[in-house]
Design a protein around this motif. Structure first.
Motif, PDB file in Angstrom:
ATOM      1  N   SER A  50     -11.589   0.778  -8.412  1.00 24.95           N
ATOM      2  CA  SER A  50     -12.935   0.983  -7.851  1.00 24.95           C
ATOM      3  C   SER A  50     -13.886   1.623  -8.876  1.00 24.95           C
ATOM      4  N   SER A  98       0.836  -1.207   0.000  1.00 24.40           N
ATOM      5  CA  SER A  98       0.000   0.000   0.000  1.00 24.40           C
ATOM      6  C   SER A  98       0.869   1.254   0.000  1.00 24.40           C
ATOM      7  N   LEU A 150      -9.784 -10.283  -5.107  1.00 22.61           N
ATOM      8  CA  LEU A 150      -9.788 -11.449  -4.209  1.00 22.61           C
ATOM      9  C   LEU A 150     -10.453 -12.599  -4.941  1.00 22.61           C
ATOM     10  N   SER A 153      -7.771  -7.122   6.346  1.00 23.99           N
ATOM     11  CA  SER A 153      -6.808  -6.655   5.324  1.00 23.99           C
ATOM     12  C   SER A 153      -7.473  -6.362   3.986  1.00 23.99           C
ATOM     13  N   LEU A 154      -8.744  -6.722   3.849  1.00 23.90           N
ATOM     14  CA  LEU A 154      -9.357  -6.667   2.503  1.00 23.90           C
ATOM     15  C   LEU A 154      -9.426  -5.258   1.925  1.00 23.90           C
ATOM     16  N   LYS A 155      -9.326  -4.254   2.776  1.00 18.40           N
ATOM     17  CA  LYS A 155      -9.317  -2.878   2.268  1.00 18.40           C
ATOM     18  C   LYS A 155      -8.093  -2.607   1.379  1.00 18.40           C
ATOM     19  N   HIS A 156      -7.067  -3.455   1.521  1.00 15.74           N
ATOM     20  CA  HIS A 156      -5.864  -3.278   0.688  1.00 15.74           C
ATOM     21  C   HIS A 156      -5.845  -4.220  -0.520  1.00 15.74           C
ATOM     22  N   ILE A 157      -6.918  -4.984  -0.720  1.00 19.04           N
ATOM     23  CA  ILE A 157      -6.905  -5.995  -1.785  1.00 19.04           C
ATOM     24  C   ILE A 157      -7.700  -5.501  -2.999  1.00 19.04           C
ATOM     25  N   SER A 158      -7.079  -5.556  -4.170  1.00 14.91           N
ATOM     26  CA  SER A 158      -7.751  -5.093  -5.385  1.00 14.91           C
ATOM     27  C   SER A 158      -8.539  -6.211  -6.062  1.00 14.91           C
ATOM     28  N   MET A 183     -14.107  -4.545   1.018  1.00 13.67           N
ATOM     29  CA  MET A 183     -13.054  -4.309   0.019  1.00 13.67           C
ATOM     30  C   MET A 183     -13.490  -3.379  -1.119  1.00 13.67           C
ATOM     31  N   LEU A 195     -14.259  -9.032  -6.431  1.00 13.59           N
ATOM     32  CA  LEU A 195     -14.283 -10.328  -5.754  1.00 13.59           C
ATOM     33  C   LEU A 195     -14.792 -11.395  -6.715  1.00 13.59           C
ATOM     34  N   ASP A 229     -18.010  -7.580   0.087  1.00 13.96           N
ATOM     35  CA  ASP A 229     -18.033  -6.321  -0.673  1.00 13.96           C
ATOM     36  C   ASP A 229     -17.886  -5.109   0.239  1.00 13.96           C
TER      37      ASP A 229
END
Ligand SMILES: Nc1ncnc2c1ncn2[C@@H]1O[C@H](COP(=O)(O)OP(=O)(O)OP(=O)(O)O)[C@@H](O)[C@H]1O
Ligand SMILES: [Mg+2]
Length: 340
Positions: free
Chosen positions: A288, A166, A198, A191-196, A227, A231, A224
């Motif tokens: 996003s 990040s 999954l 940690s999913l906030k940092h995953i583009s 992140m 997904l 959802d």
């Protein structure tokens, strides 16, 4: 700088044709059947195939065959199997210079018994298992994308890897290993906030959320909300459900000509998806705002790659090149789109 770096396990895979062996009902197993091997006897295999596997090797072959500048990071032992993996990756034009060599444990090695497209895997994790931050310099891992799947105790470096990613604005694609899911569900969720991107199969999605997949809506709603990225939840030959936070996409699969071996389907799908995103210039800053067309294209890349892989023995053999992906065979896939 690399376009993409795959970080995770690398293995030597040896397939034995087990079509001559009988099977018996065995309720406890996933397939409901077991292969019978007479104890104390010698059994001849008609065919044997030597190849490479492990999620990091598999994903890096996808990226390189799609003409991306690719590196593979992992750990092998100082043995013949390890040198073979390095040679195969180099032949695939994957940079293998950051794969470290362990002088204690042998290279991860799998023996796969193949019967009717299904397989039983005897796997030894060896040097892949405790692959850690001591094996490479974080500063060498600058890239636009990472493809991450951490087997065995290597999951312990996850937090530090994500902080670095990040800070350096690296988009991270993540496919948690079974062991990582078992050991640190909470850590993964937060940690999913940092995953583009999954990618999980249905069983993994249920484990991670604690919600049975029969309640698909609730599973997607929970993930959802955590992140910003995309997904994908896969379900073998049934296909995949994808969410970009605004729409849900349901895709079937491209029909395989002949099911040879389903090993590597998950990795082919996940890495094919990321290759599709990269082709469209998707990165951390615009994931996003991904469009419907871009998501559909990534699903097509992913599915085509997975179908081609299951038509070949081995996890890397069928991986598509950029040229092969242009064949008319991979043009039309049924994808239904619904508002979330
Ligand atoms: N037999 C098949 N024919 C066509 N496509 C397939 C087949 N098996 C899998 N796929 C494609 O690959 C995707 C991923 O497969 P799957 O859900 O089996 O992943 P997985 O459980 O992670 O597998 P792995 O054991 O490789 O980790 C599916 O969503 C589908 O698109
Ligand atoms: Mg998988």
């Amino acid at each position: 700088m690399y376009d993409v770096i795959a970080i995770g396990s690398v293995t030597r895979d040896v397939f034995f044709d087990a079509s001559g062996l009988s099977t018996v009902p065995w309720k406890k197993t996933q397939s409901g059947r077991g292969i019978v091997l007479p104890l104390g006897d010698k059994i001849e295999a008609k065919e044997i195939y030597f190849t490479i596997g492990g999620n990091s090797a598999n994903a890096s072959v996808t990226f390189s065959r799609q003409d991306f500048n690719t590196a593979c990071v992992g750990r092998v032992g100082r043995d013949v199997a390890g040198s073979e993996i390095l040679n195969r990756l180099k032949k695939e034009k994957v940079y293998a210079g950051m794969i470290s060599s362990d002088n204690k444990l042998p290279t991860a090695y799998s023996v796969l018994l193949l019967k009717n497209g299904e397989r039983t895997i005897l796997s030894y994790h060896g040097s892949s298992n405790d692959f850690s931050l001591d094996d490479f310099k974080l500063g060498d891992l600058k890239a636009k994308w990472w493809y991450l799947s951490l087997a065995g105790s290597s999951y312990k470096m996850y937090g530090k890897l994500l902080s670095y990613a990040s800070r350096e604005k690296i988009a991270v694609a993540f496919n948690p290993s079974g062991y990582h899911l078992k050991m640190d569900k909470k850590g993964i969720l937060s940690s999913l906030k940092h995953i583009s991107f999954l990618v999980l199969n249905e069983e993994e999605a249920a484990i991670l959320t604690g919600i049975p997949f029969s309640n698909e809506r609730a599973v997607f709603k929970k993930l959802d909300a955590l992140m910003p990225g995309v997904l994908a939840v896969t379900n073998g030959s049934e296909g995949v459900t994808v969410s970009d936070g605004h729409f849900v996409y349901r895709a079937s699969t491209f029909k395989e000509k002949k099911l040879a071996d389903r090993t590597g389907a998950g990795d082919a799908f996940g890495s094919g998806f990321v290759a599709g995103l990269m082709k469209d210039g998707i990165n951390l800053s615009n994931i996003s705002r991904i469009s419907e067309k871009e998501v559909k294209e990534a699903i097509i890349y992913a599915s085509a790659n997975a179908t081609s892989v299951v038509e070949h023995v081995g996890a890397t053999e069928g991986i598509l090149t950029a040229r092969e992906l242009k064949q008319p065979r991979w043009e039309n896939l049924k994808i239904k789109v619904e508002k979330l």
